[in-house]
Design an enzyme around this catalytic site. Structure first.
Site, PDB file in Angstrom:
ATOM      1  CG  ASP A 291     -10.033  -4.833  -3.930  1.00 51.47           C
ATOM      2  OD1 ASP A 291      -9.473  -3.760  -4.202  1.00 51.47           O
ATOM      3  OD2 ASP A 291     -11.018  -5.253  -4.570  1.00 51.47           O
TER       4      ASP A 291
ATOM      5  CB  THR B 233      -0.918   0.032   1.243  1.00 50.98           C
ATOM      6  OG1 THR B 233      -1.752   1.202   1.197  1.00 50.98           O
ATOM      7  CG2 THR B 233      -0.106   0.066   2.527  1.00 50.98           C
TER       8      THR B 233
ATOM      9  N   GLY C 260     -12.973   9.175   0.445  1.00 55.66           N
ATOM     10  CA  GLY C 260     -13.867   8.346  -0.362  1.00 55.66           C
ATOM     11  C   GLY C 260     -15.323   8.522   0.022  1.00 55.66           C
ATOM     12  CE1 TYR C 261     -18.816   5.864  -3.555  1.00 59.45           C
ATOM     13  CE2 TYR C 261     -16.722   4.759  -3.156  1.00 59.45           C
ATOM     14  CZ  TYR C 261     -17.714   5.172  -4.026  1.00 59.45           C
ATOM     15  OH  TYR C 261     -17.614   4.894  -5.375  1.00 59.45           O
ATOM     16  CG  ASP C 262     -14.706   7.487   5.102  1.00 62.95           C
ATOM     17  OD1 ASP C 262     -15.054   6.359   4.693  1.00 62.95           O
ATOM     18  OD2 ASP C 262     -13.595   7.718   5.618  1.00 62.95           O
TER      19      ASP C 262
ATOM     20  NE  ARG D  16      -7.779  -1.251   4.551  1.00 66.56           N
ATOM     21  CZ  ARG D  16      -8.601  -0.291   4.094  1.00 66.56           C
ATOM     22  NH1 ARG D  16      -9.006   0.671   4.907  1.00 66.56           N
ATOM     23  NH2 ARG D  16      -9.018  -0.291   2.849  1.00 66.56           N
TER      24      ARG D  16
ATOM     25  CE  LYS E 186     -12.474   5.335   7.752  1.00 66.75           C
ATOM     26  NZ  LYS E 186     -11.930   6.189   6.663  1.00 66.75           N
TER      27      LYS E 186
ATOM     28  CE  LYS F 256      -5.950   0.913   1.905  1.00 67.61           C
ATOM     29  NZ  LYS F 256      -5.881   0.143   0.636  1.00 67.61           N
TER      30      LYS F 256
ATOM     31  CG  ASN G 221      -4.081   4.955   2.884  1.00 70.59           C
ATOM     32  OD1 ASN G 221      -3.772   5.475   3.941  1.00 70.59           O
ATOM     33  ND2 ASN G 221      -5.297   5.060   2.369  1.00 70.59           N
TER      34      ASN G 221
END
Length: 218
Positions: free
Chosen positions: A60, A6, A178-180, A204, A198, A11, A8
């Site tokens: 993913d 990753t 993102g969609y948060d 995850r 979160k 993560k 990120n």
């Protein structure tokens, strides 16, 4: 040491809450097209294992909207960058209004782990690849490991899933990504939660917790 594929940083920070020896690796594996997350993560884990030469984790994730048979699902990133998060939220809420249903959705994550060895039979899913597994008995699958005749495209990959359920709402909150902002869980959108809040309920994080239990015995 586990290599988490990753770029990120978030993560990796989340992974380190569950795993002591984990590092980030930037590797551009092939992201195949599939209707489910598992095959995508498993394919990436095999490529990453061949590249790194040691234990790897690939994940993913996606948003699965109940009213659209799980769409956008594995295509969440593409849809985010083309249709847009707000548009997805509008469509989901409009359909819910037309049908009188609650616009329910799930965030799902699949972690794929590969270290070149086989896995004993457990309730967790194991992906044996397209060639491997069709000609192996269940007993053989449980004890199989890499040999000179098996390349990285054939090694088994263990899958760990995490899910958080909620509903699609009007965008709220300044955090997350993102969609948060359009995904509400227990009264708050993910974008309204702190990072700690979160992570405590994230899809995850739930997958990582399951993996960490397995890895402690590995």
């Amino acid at each position: 040491m586990i290599s988490y594929v990753t770029t990120n940083d978030g993560k990796v920070r989340e992974a380190r809450e569950y795993l002591a020896d984990v590092r980030a690796v930037d590797f551009d594996y092939t992201e195949i097209q599939a209707a489910e997350l598992g095959p995508i993560a498993a394919h990436g884990a095999r490529e990453a294992f061949a590249h790194v030469g040691g234990p790897v984790l690939v994940d993913d994730a996606g948003l699965f909207v109940d009213g659209f048979d799980g769409f956008p699902g594995p295509y969440s990133a593409y849809v985010e960058h083309t249709l847009g998060v707000d548009r997805v939220g509008d469509i989901a809420r409009r359909r819910a209004e037309e049908t009188g249903e609650t616009p329910r959705a799930q965030f799902r994550c699949v972690l794929a782990y590969c270290d070149g060895e086989g896995f004993a039979a457990t309730p967790d899913a194991v992906d044996y690849g397209d060639r491997r597994g069709h000609d192996l008995s269940a007993e053989d699958r449980g004890t199989a490991s890499t040999t000179d005749s098996i390349d990285a495209g054939d090694v088994p990959v263990k899958l760990f899933a995490g899910v958080v359920r909620g509903r699609i709402v009007e965008p709220r909150g300044e955090g997350g990504f993102g969609y948060d902002p359009v995904f509400e869980h227990d009264g708050s959108t993910l974008a309204e939660m702190s990072a700690a809040e979160k992570n405590a309920i994230s899809h995850r994080g739930r997958a990582l917790a399951t993996f960490a239990e397995f890895y402690a015995e590995r």
